[in-house]
Design a protein around this motif. Structure first.
Motif, PDB file in Angstrom:
ATOM      1  N   LYS A  63       1.823   8.484  -8.718  1.00 10.17           N
ATOM      2  CA  LYS A  63       3.505   7.884  -7.769  1.00 10.17           C
ATOM      3  C   LYS A  63       2.953   8.169  -5.598  1.00 10.17           C
ATOM      4  O   LYS A  63       3.547   7.787  -5.176  1.00 10.17           O
ATOM      5  N   ARG A  67       3.308   5.489  -2.633  1.00  6.72           N
ATOM      6  CA  ARG A  67       4.222   5.928  -1.630  1.00  6.72           C
ATOM      7  C   ARG A  67       3.211   6.169  -0.799  1.00  6.72           C
ATOM      8  O   ARG A  67       3.495   5.127   0.327  1.00  6.72           O
ATOM      9  N   GLY A 105       9.562   5.611 -10.657  1.00  6.53           N
ATOM     10  CA  GLY A 105      10.659   5.061  -9.611  1.00  6.53           C
ATOM     11  C   GLY A 105       9.228   3.693  -9.258  1.00  6.53           C
ATOM     12  O   GLY A 105       8.694   3.638  -8.043  1.00  6.53           O
TER      13      GLY A 105
END
Ligand code: SF4
Ligand code: SF4
Length: 371
Positions: A63, A67, A105
């Motif tokens: 993640k 990002r 996400g």
């Protein structure tokens, strides 16, 4: 070769993102990427196990990379892996769920294209081409994200071995069957590595796995992440950090002999690895391998005798076995039968690849010697 090292104490989202920023700044990754590029992240999701088992790349580290990429204008990102077992959408869904990368996400980045196709090899060992999963074939930029582990067959698993997960599903056991000898298998891995040629390798070594990896070992706290563009030299360096001599691992030795790994030309950046060595327990298969301890000139004749006398085989603990059949599914020699909800093995035909041990979710398979 620039080796980036960042002390990374735990799987905390901000701490991991900070580590990724430092690695990517050190290696000047932003200079290599353009917004139109298709970037593929190749984690290690060897099997459907929770991140806490320390067999798979931690979802929070993935993640953090996503990002960073998004913050740098890269939006064509795919997370792709062919785990052990089947390469179907259903199996991928299970892998993503259990490995906890789903629901973090990044769901729209998870690969469900189960196609694959031929890619020409750069060397000549594996008959000119490999069948490779589509996202890797189509990638402009590959970020290899291995988990630091010891490994029953190869002894060590990091950047180089992680690339084996670009081979679709059950073709992997077939390749074990085709190259049962560790020297041949390692030559194949090296050739596959040169063919895929990831641009960057970021290693999840916050927690690794020692002993009977890649799935049946024990969690080992390590507390670092590593990154380099040269995965060969980085693998050699990290092997040393866990107490393994790189030349004792066939694929690392081959990489050095091919001029791909060069420990004499490393520039270290970031945090100092103050511990020097954090020793990992070696797998039972290697612990019992006497041939490795025989002087070089005697290895060939000794190896022939030892191989016959001391060949290792899988042994099932019937108390732990639940008869799930994953070992049978992954056995390239097709010598495992499930009867009365228990796995039964025959020695005849066993090539000691330990794919069965790798895929057993119950840690029911151990290693025993013929003698
Ligand atoms: S040995 Fe492991 S993988 Fe094989 S059937 Fe038993 S539990 Fe399943
Ligand atoms: S029984 Fe296990 S070690 Fe033997 S060939 Fe099959 S998968 Fe490999």
């Amino acid at each position: 070769m620039i080796q980036s090292i960042v002390r990374t104490e735990k799987y905390d989202e901000e701490l991991l993102f900070n580590a990724v920023c430092r690695h990517f700044e050190t290696l000047k990754i932003a200079d290599e990427l353009k917004p139109e590029m298709k970037v593929v992240i190749k984690p290690n999701f060897v099997m459907a196990v929770k991140p806490e088992a320390a067999a798979t790349t931690h979802p929070l580290l993935i993640k953090s990379v996503v990002r960073w990429l998004r913050e740098h204008g890269i939006n064509n990102i795919t997370i792709a892996e062919s785990s052990g077992g089947l390469y179907t959408q259903e199996h991928l869904r299970k892998i993503y769920n259990v490995c906890s990368v789903a629901g973090a996400g990044m769901d729209e980045l998870l690969n469900f294209d189960t196609g694959a196709g031929p890619v020409s090899t750069r060397a000549g060992f594996a008959n000119g081409s490999f069948n490779i999963i589509n996202p890797i074939r189509e990638a402009d930029y590959i970020i290899n994200m291995p988990k630091l582990k010891t490994h029953g067959m190869t002894g060590f698993s990091c950047g180089m071995k992680n690339i084996f997960g670009v081979i679709p599903g059950l073709e992997k056991p077939q390749m074990h069957y085709r190259w049962p000898d560790i020297n041949d298998f390692s030559k194949m891995i090296l050739e596959l590595d040169m063919t895929v040629a990831p641009q960057l390798t970021l290693v999840d070594a916050v927690e690794g796995m020692e002993g009977n990896g890649p799935t049946g070992g024990d969690k080992k706290y390590f507390g670092y992440t590593f990154a380099a563009k040269d995965m060969y030299t980085q693998d050699c360096y990290i092997a040393k950090c866990i107490g393994i001599e790189p030349d004792d691992i066939v694929m690392l030795r081959l990489a050095r002999e091919a001029g791909l790994a060069n420990m004499d030309a490393v520039t270290f950046c970031g945090d100092e690895f103050t511990e020097k060595v954090i020793p990992f327990a070696i797998p039972d298969t290697k612990r019992l391998d006497f041939v490795d301890r025989v002087p070089g000139f005697l290895r060939k004749p000794a190896g022939f005798v030892m191989k016959r006398l001391l060949k290792s085989y899988p042994k099932v603990d019937t108390g732990l076995c639940v008869g799930c059949g994953r070992c049978a599914e992954s056995c390239p020699s097709h010598i495992i039968r499930i009867k009365n909800k228990k796995a039964h093995f025959t020695k005849r035909g066993c090539i000691s690849c330990f794919c069965c041990q790798e895929m057993c979710p119950m840690k029911a398979i151990s290693v025993k010697r013929a003698l």
